[in-house]
Motif scaffolding. Structure first.
Motif, PDB file in Angstrom:
ATOM      1  N   GLU A  32       0.815  -1.022   0.018  1.00 28.97           N
ATOM      2  CA  GLU A  32       0.104  -0.074  -0.146  1.00 28.97           C
ATOM      3  C   GLU A  32       1.198   1.239   0.014  1.00 28.97           C
ATOM      4  OE1 GLU A  32      -2.789   2.546   3.021  1.00 28.97           O
ATOM      5  OE2 GLU A  32      -2.727   0.539   3.090  1.00 28.97           O
ATOM      6  N   HIS A  33       0.890   1.831  -1.060  1.00 27.23           N
ATOM      7  CA  HIS A  33       1.634   3.059  -1.346  1.00 27.23           C
ATOM      8  C   HIS A  33       1.202   4.463  -0.691  1.00 27.23           C
ATOM      9  CE1 HIS A  33       5.028   5.313  -3.892  1.00 27.23           C
ATOM     10  NE2 HIS A  33       4.448   6.206  -3.339  1.00 27.23           N
ATOM     11  N   ARG A  34       1.846   4.800   0.226  1.00 25.28           N
ATOM     12  CA  ARG A  34       1.401   6.120   0.836  1.00 25.28           C
ATOM     13  C   ARG A  34       2.452   7.271   0.656  1.00 25.28           C
ATOM     14  NH1 ARG A  34      -1.083   4.425   6.779  1.00 25.28           N
ATOM     15  NH2 ARG A  34      -2.395   2.942   6.100  1.00 25.28           N
ATOM     16  N   GLU A  35       2.047   7.892  -0.282  1.00 25.19           N
ATOM     17  CA  GLU A  35       2.999   9.145  -0.649  1.00 25.19           C
ATOM     18  C   GLU A  35       2.720  10.581   0.375  1.00 25.19           C
ATOM     19  OE1 GLU A  35       5.811  11.134  -3.175  1.00 25.19           O
ATOM     20  OE2 GLU A  35       5.110   9.111  -3.089  1.00 25.19           O
ATOM     21  N   ILE A  36       3.804  10.965   0.723  1.00 25.71           N
ATOM     22  CA  ILE A  36       4.034  11.769   2.063  1.00 25.71           C
ATOM     23  C   ILE A  36       4.619  13.063   1.280  1.00 25.71           C
ATOM     24  CG2 ILE A  36       3.926  10.231   3.526  1.00 25.71           C
ATOM     25  CD1 ILE A  36       6.752  11.535   4.314  1.00 25.71           C
ATOM     26  N   LEU A  37       4.408  14.153   2.053  1.00 28.48           N
ATOM     27  CA  LEU A  37       5.080  15.405   2.016  1.00 28.48           C
ATOM     28  C   LEU A  37       6.215  15.586   3.026  1.00 28.48           C
ATOM     29  CD1 LEU A  37       2.202  18.093   0.866  1.00 28.48           C
ATOM     30  CD2 LEU A  37       3.941  16.957  -0.460  1.00 28.48           C
ATOM     31  N   LEU A  38       7.417  15.692   2.732  1.00 26.62           N
ATOM     32  CA  LEU A  38       8.397  15.967   3.760  1.00 26.62           C
ATOM     33  C   LEU A  38       8.083  16.868   4.815  1.00 26.62           C
ATOM     34  CD1 LEU A  38      11.797  15.033   1.830  1.00 26.62           C
ATOM     35  CD2 LEU A  38      10.172  13.430   3.295  1.00 26.62           C
ATOM     36  N   ARG A  39       7.435  18.027   4.333  1.00 23.49           N
ATOM     37  CA  ARG A  39       7.239  19.059   5.360  1.00 23.49           C
ATOM     38  C   ARG A  39       5.809  19.072   6.049  1.00 23.49           C
ATOM     39  NH1 ARG A  39       5.777  20.923   0.255  1.00 23.49           N
ATOM     40  NH2 ARG A  39       3.496  21.424  -0.330  1.00 23.49           N
ATOM     41  N   ASP A  40       5.309  18.016   5.894  1.00 27.71           N
ATOM     42  CA  ASP A  40       4.115  17.661   6.513  1.00 27.71           C
ATOM     43  C   ASP A  40       3.651  16.093   6.453  1.00 27.71           C
ATOM     44  OD1 ASP A  40       1.507  18.206   7.623  1.00 27.71           O
ATOM     45  OD2 ASP A  40       0.438  18.455   5.781  1.00 27.71           O
ATOM     46  N   LYS A  41       4.670  15.627   7.490  1.00 24.83           N
ATOM     47  CA  LYS A  41       4.629  14.139   7.827  1.00 24.83           C
ATOM     48  C   LYS A  41       3.500  13.635   8.561  1.00 24.83           C
ATOM     49  CE  LYS A  41       9.421  14.635   7.570  1.00 24.83           C
ATOM     50  NZ  LYS A  41      10.924  14.665   8.588  1.00 24.83           N
ATOM     51  N   PRO A  42       2.613  12.657   7.995  1.00 25.90           N
ATOM     52  CA  PRO A  42       1.570  12.075   8.603  1.00 25.90           C
ATOM     53  C   PRO A  42       1.896  11.319   9.985  1.00 25.90           C
ATOM     54  CG  PRO A  42       2.086  10.688   6.891  1.00 25.90           C
ATOM     55  CD  PRO A  42       3.071  11.788   6.667  1.00 25.90           C
ATOM     56  N   ARG A  43       0.782  11.746  10.810  1.00 23.71           N
ATOM     57  CA  ARG A  43       1.179  11.158  12.163  1.00 23.71           C
ATOM     58  C   ARG A  43       1.397   9.431  12.434  1.00 23.71           C
ATOM     59  NH1 ARG A  43       3.675  11.732  16.273  1.00 23.71           N
ATOM     60  NH2 ARG A  43       3.296  13.825  15.857  1.00 23.71           N
ATOM     61  N   ALA A  44       0.654   9.129  11.257  1.00 22.80           N
ATOM     62  CA  ALA A  44       0.786   7.335  11.202  1.00 22.80           C
ATOM     63  C   ALA A  44       2.222   6.988  10.877  1.00 22.80           C
ATOM     64  CB  ALA A  44      -0.447   7.038  10.217  1.00 22.80           C
ATOM     65  N   MET A  45       2.948   7.803  10.155  1.00 21.42           N
ATOM     66  CA  MET A  45       4.299   7.365   9.791  1.00 21.42           C
ATOM     67  C   MET A  45       5.127   7.751  11.064  1.00 21.42           C
ATOM     68  SD  MET A  45       6.763   9.190   6.799  1.00 21.42           S
ATOM     69  CE  MET A  45       8.475   9.681   7.313  1.00 21.42           C
ATOM     70  N   LEU A  46       5.121   8.911  11.569  1.00 18.41           N
ATOM     71  CA  LEU A  46       5.697   9.037  12.713  1.00 18.41           C
ATOM     72  C   LEU A  46       5.747   8.250  13.965  1.00 18.41           C
ATOM     73  CD1 LEU A  46       5.396  13.039  12.517  1.00 18.41           C
ATOM     74  CD2 LEU A  46       7.387  11.592  11.874  1.00 18.41           C
ATOM     75  N   ASP A  47       4.502   7.767  14.053  1.00 16.47           N
ATOM     76  CA  ASP A  47       4.199   6.701  15.085  1.00 16.47           C
ATOM     77  C   ASP A  47       4.985   5.482  14.825  1.00 16.47           C
ATOM     78  OD1 ASP A  47       2.465   8.762  16.538  1.00 16.47           O
ATOM     79  OD2 ASP A  47       0.592   7.520  15.622  1.00 16.47           O
ATOM     80  N   ALA A  48       4.854   5.001  13.465  1.00 16.12           N
ATOM     81  CA  ALA A  48       5.704   3.827  13.268  1.00 16.12           C
ATOM     82  C   ALA A  48       7.187   4.065  13.301  1.00 16.12           C
ATOM     83  CB  ALA A  48       5.124   3.498  11.630  1.00 16.12           C
ATOM     84  N   SER A  49       7.532   5.326  12.682  1.00 17.08           N
ATOM     85  CA  SER A  49       9.069   5.624  12.636  1.00 17.08           C
ATOM     86  C   SER A  49       9.266   7.111  13.106  1.00 17.08           C
ATOM     87  CB  SER A  49       9.368   5.329  11.428  1.00 17.08           C
ATOM     88  OG  SER A  49      10.992   5.847  11.318  1.00 17.08           O
ATOM     89  N   PRO A  50       9.489   7.328  14.563  1.00 19.98           N
ATOM     90  CA  PRO A  50       9.697   8.472  14.968  1.00 19.98           C
ATOM     91  C   PRO A  50      10.888   9.354  14.218  1.00 19.98           C
ATOM     92  CG  PRO A  50       9.535   6.794  16.734  1.00 19.98           C
ATOM     93  CD  PRO A  50       9.731   6.236  15.445  1.00 19.98           C
ATOM     94  N   LYS A  51      12.044   8.605  13.467  1.00 16.36           N
ATOM     95  CA  LYS A  51      12.893   9.494  13.036  1.00 16.36           C
ATOM     96  C   LYS A  51      12.391  10.389  11.862  1.00 16.36           C
ATOM     97  CE  LYS A  51      15.372   5.789  10.126  1.00 16.36           C
ATOM     98  NZ  LYS A  51      15.660   6.549   9.103  1.00 16.36           N
TER      99      LYS A  51
END
Length: 215
Positions: A32-51
């Motif tokens: 499942e491809h989730r394209e992000i913006l580096l200036r607006d990182k989604p909370r779900a991604m940061l929860d998975a990988s805080p770095k």
């Protein structure tokens, strides 16, 4: 009900994300491809990988792979139809040189204003030592570690692309015929076109989308 696919957080132009997507494509893994913006990182991604860097691959069992090379090796361990993992140790040694010394000089060449006192021309010249070695390798065989594309080619190509596009006129003027041909071959490949397909920016409310088959 079908089983969920691994979730890939990616940014289209990031070379680390490119190498991960290339390996996923080569292995035929569905994600499942989730394209992000580096200036607006989604909370779900940061929860998975805080770095907070891409790529991030969240597996079905909750395991998180947050290094591009780990994602490549995971995907190819599942399926490696083109034998990219042959010459693995040689490839990994060359990738280490790319990811350490060459990438450091590349960053200070391309993004000199982000580094106090960085001389972009000096770092460009230092980076050329690695590129000269690649050109020499490619002058004797078609790929970086031998006659066929292996892990090193797939992992290093996105960074040579980034270097070349920093000043394409200058790059094209260098006497690196084998490296130029190798780069152009990867840039013109169907696989690269496939992994560079544009995706809408992912948002949680639009998460109910079909998985992307990278193969």
């Amino acid at each position: 009900m079908s089983e969920p696919h691994p979730v890939l957080y990616s940014f289209r132009r990031c070379p680390y994300a490119m190498r991960a997507r290339l390996a996923l494509h080569g292995s035929g893994c569905e994600v499942e491809h989730r394209e992000i913006l580096l200036r607006d990182k989604p909370r779900a991604m940061l929860d998975a990988s805080p770095k907070g860097t891409v790529p991030v691959l969240v597996l079905q069992d909750g395991q998180v792979l947050e290094e591009s090379l780990d994602i490549m090796l995971w995907a190819l361990a599942r399926n490696d139809p083109d034998n990219w993992l042959d010459d693995r140790d040689t490839s990994l040694d060359l990738i280490e040189r790319c990811d350490s010394g060459f990438k450091s000089h590349l960053d200070r060449y391309k993004y000199a204003t982000r580094y106090d006192g960085a001389d972009p021309v000096a770092h460009r010249e230092a980076a050329c030592e690695f590129l000269l070695d690649l050109d020499h390798r490619l002058s004797t065989h078609a790929a970086l570690t031998g006659a066929r594309v292996r892990l090193a080619d797939i992992a290093i190509f996105p960074f040579v692309r980034q270097f070349a596009h920093t000043d394409r006129d200058w790059f094209d003027g260098q006497r690196w015929p084998a490296l130029h041909a190798w780069l152009d071959g990867h840039l013109g490949s169907q696989r690269f076109a496939a992994i560079m397909e544009k995706h809408p920016v992912w948002a949680p409310e639009s998460a109910e989308t079909a998985p992307t088959e990278l193969g």
